[in-house]
Design an enzyme around this catalytic site. Structure first.
Site, PDB file in Angstrom:
ATOM      1  CB  SER A   1     -35.965  46.651  69.304  1.00 38.80           C
ATOM      2  OG  SER A   1     -35.686  46.990  68.086  1.00 38.80           O
TER       3      SER A   1
ATOM      4  CE1 TYR B   1     -33.535  51.457  70.869  1.00 40.43           C
ATOM      5  CE2 TYR B   1     -33.342  50.233  69.073  1.00 40.43           C
ATOM      6  CZ  TYR B   1     -34.229  50.774  69.656  1.00 40.43           C
ATOM      7  OH  TYR B   1     -35.663  50.452  69.711  1.00 40.43           O
TER       8      TYR B   1
END
Length: 290
Positions: free
Chosen positions: A183, A196
């Protein structure tokens, strides 16, 4: 829609919406584009077998559709979103390829390892592993992140990837590939997605290290780093205002659609990227990864 990248897909503000985790495609407005009507294959993955985690929706569904149209059979791993998974399978089968649906929690080591053997039993081999499934949740204060939440995030995003990769390389032949979904948060972490973001940094590091570890076996390992992408994860894990303005902070002023990432996964899975390993491919709508 216009051919201009800024106007190719819907722009914020998005309609007000919220869902319970893990989120479902049919409840999203606008509905994500997975390439159902747009992706055209050209035989890049003929007769290969791919296992994709989180393939019921979002990026996973887009990659499953693209892989099938490139000629691959697809094992669709998902947590509990049965209808979404069946919809992905319908698109794979419509492309003339075999679809195998497997429900379960990849964070459980026994299931993750069994998932690899299931893929081989059903399809005869395993050429491509896409570690795409992820868990995230939004927290405004560090004190609000429970130990259970922290562990769940690492169990789903990092531990499962380790189990699956360790089991997969036992069966993969030279020319096989592993693609992990990292990400933009790996290097530009959102403070409210602390757990996350931390796992996504770990995935990028794991990818680079594993690439060196298995290079002699002829197995390539790469990662894709998406920016803001319009998937069920968004309305089910973010507050209303962030959902409304999701993707507005990119130079393209909108979120990406899952279909816009599929070609990158195809590239990393096919022979055309045979000299690429240990790479982190950014698909961020122009936002730099610092």
């Amino acid at each position: 829609m216009s051919d201009h990248p800024k106007h190719k897909h819907p722009q914020p503000p998005m309609p007000e919406q919220q869902q319970d985790m893990p989120g479902y495609t049919d409840k999203m407005d606008p509905r994500p584009d997975h390439g159902e009507e747009s992706y055209r294959g050209s035989g890049k993955l003929i007769d290969r077998v791919a296992l994709i985690t989180g393939a019921d929706s979002g990026i996973g569904r887009a990659v499953a559709i693209a892989f099938a149209r490139e000629g691959a059979d697809v094992v669709i791993s998902y947590l509990e979103e049965d209808e979404d998974a069946r919809e992905t399978a319908r698109w794979v089968e419509q492309a003339g390829r075999k679809a195998v649906i497997v429900r379960g929690d990849i964070g459980e080591e026994s299931f993750a390892r069994t998932l690899i053997s299931r893929a081989i039993e059903e399809c005869g081999r395993l050429d491509i592993l896409v570690n795409n499934a992820a868990h995230q949740a939004t927290f405004d204060k560090l004190e609000d992140i429970t130990t259970e939440e922290w562990n769940l995030t690492f169990r789903t995003n990092v531990h499962a990837m380790f189990y699956l990769c360790q089991e997969a390389v036992k069966h993969m032949q030279a020319g096989s590939t592993i693609i992990n979904t990292s990400s933009i948060n790996a290097t530009s972490p959102s403070p409210t997605l602390l757990a996350y973001a931390t796992t996504k940094g770990a995935i990028a590091n794991f990818t680079s290290g594993l690439a060196g570890l298995v290079a002699e076996r002829g197995i390539r390992v790469n990662a894709v780093a998406p920016g803001p992408v319009w998937t069920p994860l968004i309305p089910s894990t973010m507050p209303v205002e962030k959902v409304r303005n999701f993707g507005k902070n990119t130079p393209l002023k909108r979120p990406g659609q899952p279909a816009e990432l599929a070609a990158t996964y195809v590239l990393l899975a096919c022979d055309g990227s045979s000299y690429t390993t240990g790479a982190l491919y950014e698909v961020t709508g122009g936002r730099p990864m610092l």
